[in-house]
Structure formats: C-alpha cells, structure tokens
Design an enzyme around this catalytic site. Structure first.
Site, PDB file in Angstrom:
ATOM      1  N   LYS A  92       0.877  -1.171   0.000  1.00  0.00           N
ATOM      2  CA  LYS A  92       0.000   0.000   0.000  1.00  0.00           C
ATOM      3  C   LYS A  92       0.916   1.223   0.000  1.00  0.00           C
ATOM      4  O   LYS A  92       1.146   1.860   1.036  1.00  0.00           O
ATOM      5  CB  LYS A  92      -0.870  -0.038   1.266  1.00  0.00           C
TER       6      LYS A  92
HETATM    7  N1  PPE Z   1      -7.770  -2.391  -3.227  1.00  0.00           N
HETATM    8  C1  PPE Z   1      -7.281  -1.140  -3.060  1.00  0.00           C
HETATM    9  C2  PPE Z   1      -6.622  -0.467  -4.194  1.00  0.00           C
HETATM   10  C3  PPE Z   1      -7.415  -0.513  -1.818  1.00  0.00           C
HETATM   11  O1  PPE Z   1      -6.931   0.721  -1.650  1.00  0.00           O
HETATM   12  C4  PPE Z   1      -8.071  -1.177  -0.766  1.00  0.00           C
HETATM   13  C5  PPE Z   1      -8.248  -0.496   0.558  1.00  0.00           C
HETATM   14  C6  PPE Z   1      -8.559  -2.483  -0.984  1.00  0.00           C
HETATM   15  C7  PPE Z   1      -8.381  -3.057  -2.235  1.00  0.00           C
HETATM   16  C8  PPE Z   1      -9.221  -3.292   0.104  1.00  0.00           C
HETATM   17  O2  PPE Z   1      -8.291  -3.666   1.103  1.00  0.00           O
HETATM   18  P1  PPE Z   1      -8.744  -3.901   2.611  1.00  0.00           P
HETATM   19  O3  PPE Z   1      -9.075  -2.559   3.158  1.00  0.00           O
HETATM   20  O4  PPE Z   1      -7.564  -4.515   3.269  1.00  0.00           O
HETATM   21  O5  PPE Z   1      -9.930  -4.798   2.588  1.00  0.00           O
HETATM   22  N2  PPE Z   1      -8.425   0.895   0.490  1.00  0.00           N
HETATM   23  C9  PPE Z   1      -8.234   1.716   1.667  1.00  0.00           C
HETATM   24  C10 PPE Z   1      -8.096   3.188   1.334  1.00  0.00           C
HETATM   25  C11 PPE Z   1      -9.330   3.904   0.934  1.00  0.00           C
HETATM   26  C12 PPE Z   1      -9.125   5.400   0.796  1.00  0.00           C
HETATM   27  O6  PPE Z   1      -9.838   6.013  -0.018  1.00  0.00           O
HETATM   28  O7  PPE Z   1      -8.288   5.992   1.487  1.00  0.00           O
HETATM   29  C13 PPE Z   1      -9.297   1.438   2.716  1.00  0.00           C
HETATM   30  O8  PPE Z   1     -10.355   0.875   2.399  1.00  0.00           O
HETATM   31  O9  PPE Z   1      -9.060   1.773   3.876  1.00  0.00           O
END
Ligand code: PPE
Length: 307
Positions: free
Chosen positions: A159
């Site tokens: 990330k």
């Molecule tokens: N793909 C991406 C690109 C992504 O950023 C997230 C989380 C996910 C999948 C899902 O991952 P998880 O949260 O572990 O289930 N995105 C984070 C950031 C959002 C934002 O706008 O800032 C979040 O959901 O916290």
C-alpha cells in the site's frame, strides 16, 4: 472534510491535531515513496470497542515498507499498541485509523539517502465510504479509461502512497462522469479492482474474485472468502472479464473503508435485480456481526479496547 479529533500520534508522541505538520521538502510529498494502512474500529454489542484485524493490517504495513525497502523504526507490537493508545487518547469508540510511514526532509532527488523515516497514526470518525444509502441500494460503476498497475511497474502487494495516483485519476474520472466508483481492468483487460476496493461477483450462487497479482491483498477480501467458504459457498480466485461482471447475478466491492458495498450498475448494464442481492446481503450481515463481536467464531479478528 475529515472530522477532527484532538491528537495525532507522531513519531512516538501525541501532537495536537492542528500541529501535526511537516516541512514542504518532505521527501514522500514529492515522490510518493511512503506506505500506509486503512483500518477500522467498531463499537461492539458488549459495550467495548474493537479494531478489526489489527495485527494483519500492521503486518501488511510492515510488508509494504519492506517492499519499498524502508525500515520502520518501531516494532509491529509498538505500532499495534500505539494505534490502541491513539483511539483511547481521542476517546474514539468507532472510527477509521490511518497509519502512514513516510520519508522526511533532508536530501532531495529520488534517492532518499539518510532522510528520517517518520510515522504518524491518525484516527477520525468515518461513516460509510460510499454513503450510507450505498450499503443498501448499491452503487453505479463505470469501467475506467485508466488501467490498473502492471505488477512490475508498481508493487501491488504494497500500500504505497504513489500507487494511489492511479486510483485518484480513475476515481476523479468516474465521479466527473456521474458514477460512484471506477472499475479498473488489469493490463490484459481482465477485471482487477476499484480505486480503493476489491471486487466480487456471484452467479448461480458461486462466488468469484480476481486473483492476487494486480490487486491489493485486501483483508476484507480475505474475510469474505473465509466466511463464504465457511457458509458452504464455492469461492474461486480466478481472472474474469468485464462481460462476466455484466451478467453476474450480484456484484459487490469489499474494503476497509467501503466495507461491503453492492454494485447495482456497470457501464449502463443493470446487475441482477438492480439492488443489493440476497447473497451480498447475507455476507454484509455476517460481516457487521463479526466486526461488532457478535460472532465468536471470528473473535480472533478483533482487538478489543475500552474508552
Ligand atoms: N484495493 C485497493 C486499491 C485498496 O486501496 C483497498 C483499501 C482495498 C483493495 C481493500 O483492502 P482492505 O481494506 O484490506 O480490505 N483501500 C483503503 C483506502 C481507501 C481510501 O480512499 O483511502 C481502505 O479501504 O481503507
């Protein structure tokens, strides 16, 4: 606007929210080489609060830092403890948690040299990411003109701050065209994920999600796969095309911020009945039971704290 709280944890100290500042030559501000997490805590039905999958999020933060080849000057346990302390210090029983590891000021140029590695933990109240109504009615999505990362251009298991320029471009395009979220395809044209969510489809009660590769290994994605299998559903992690999404009975996004958000329309095609489908609803209910501590089978995913 973010709902301010009192303190931000900054390099081991609590700093008043308005004073948590950095120099304009902060390296990460220029080149995007930093890593972050998005975590949520929820009020539980027993009166306590709990952070959902704290250890796994912090582990992913350290994995991201390793991939970027930066060393976080704390242990995983210290960061976990600091997260709980920050929630308590701010009297926040339920909210969003944003740890960020960034390269401070010192040298300029893309080689960060000996610049300090700095860490902040911010928390704030954050309701439904795509709107409360979206959780029930579902959202409208458009295939993006921006392709999701190639695995050798950006490090997709991390990330990394800079990875999100691609998300910002896609989301801005989707919103300016009147849609709620962008559907992003991988370099081969298969469905990858959205700007900040993983994606699932359901057809004939079978569940499918894109395999890891171009997509972030989402912890909510992992939670859905686990609970779906535990409920007896067949789940496959397999590449699929956008037209397979068009003809799905149900589709939904998963993410910490987005939780489980149903998709009701993609590129002008109505998905299923055009609102949250029954299996999506079932997973959503199960998800909210788990995060609120109402399903003891998954109690290991919760780190409780009291305000
Ligand atoms: N793909 C991406 C690109 C992504 O950023 C997230 C989380 C996910 C999948 C899902 O991952 P998880 O949260 O572990 O289930 N995105 C984070 C950031 C959002 C934002 O706008 O800032 C979040 O959901 O916290």
């Amino acid at each position: 606007m973010v709902d301010k709280v009192n303190f931000i944890w900054f390099d081991g100290e609590f700093v008043p929210w308005d004073e948590a500042k950095v120099h304009v030559l902060t390296h990460t501000l220029h080149y995007g080489a930093g890593v972050f997490e998005g975590i949520r805590s929820y009020k539980c039905s027993d009166g306590t609060s709990a952070v959902f999958r704290l250890n796994e999020h912090v582990r992913r933060l350290f994995d991201s830092a390793k991939i970027l080849n930066i060393k976080i000057p704390y242990t995983e346990q210290e960061i976990c403890d600091a997260i709980i302390d920050t929630l308590k210090k701010n009297n926040l029983p339920e909210g969003y948690i944003r740890p960020l590891v960034f390269i401070g000021d010192g040298a300029m140029g893309v080689h960060p040299s000996t610049n300090p590695i700095r860490v902040i933990i911010a928390v704030w109240p954050w309701g439904a990411y795509l709107g409360e109504e979206a959780l029930e009615k579902g959202i409208r999505v458009k295939t993006s003109s921006f392709t999701r990362h190639h695995v050798n251009v950006m490090m997709t298991k991390a990330k990394i701050c800079g990875n999100y320029v691609n998300s910002v471009l896609a989301k801005m395009e989707a919103v300016s065209n009147g849609y709620d979220e962008a559907l992003m395809l991988d370099v081969d044209g298969y469905v990858a994920e959205a700007s900040g969510e993983n994606l699932f489809i359901v057809r004939d009660s079978k569940i499918k999600t894109s395999p890891l590769g171009p997509v972030l290994p989402g912890l909510t994605r992992d939670c859905i796969i686990t609970i779906a299998k535990d409920m007896g559903y067949e789940v496959t992690e397999q590449r699929f095309t956008r037209d397979e999404l068009y003809i799905a009975d149900e589709a939904f996004f998963s993410g910490t911020a987005a939780e489980l958000t149903p998709i009701r329309e993609v590129d002008g095609r109505i998905i299923g009945a055009g609102h949250r489908g029954p299996i999506t609803k079932l997973f959503q209910q199960e998800f909210f039971k788990i995060v609120r501590g109402e399903n003891l089978k998954y109690a290991g995913w919760l780190t409780h704290y009291e305000i």
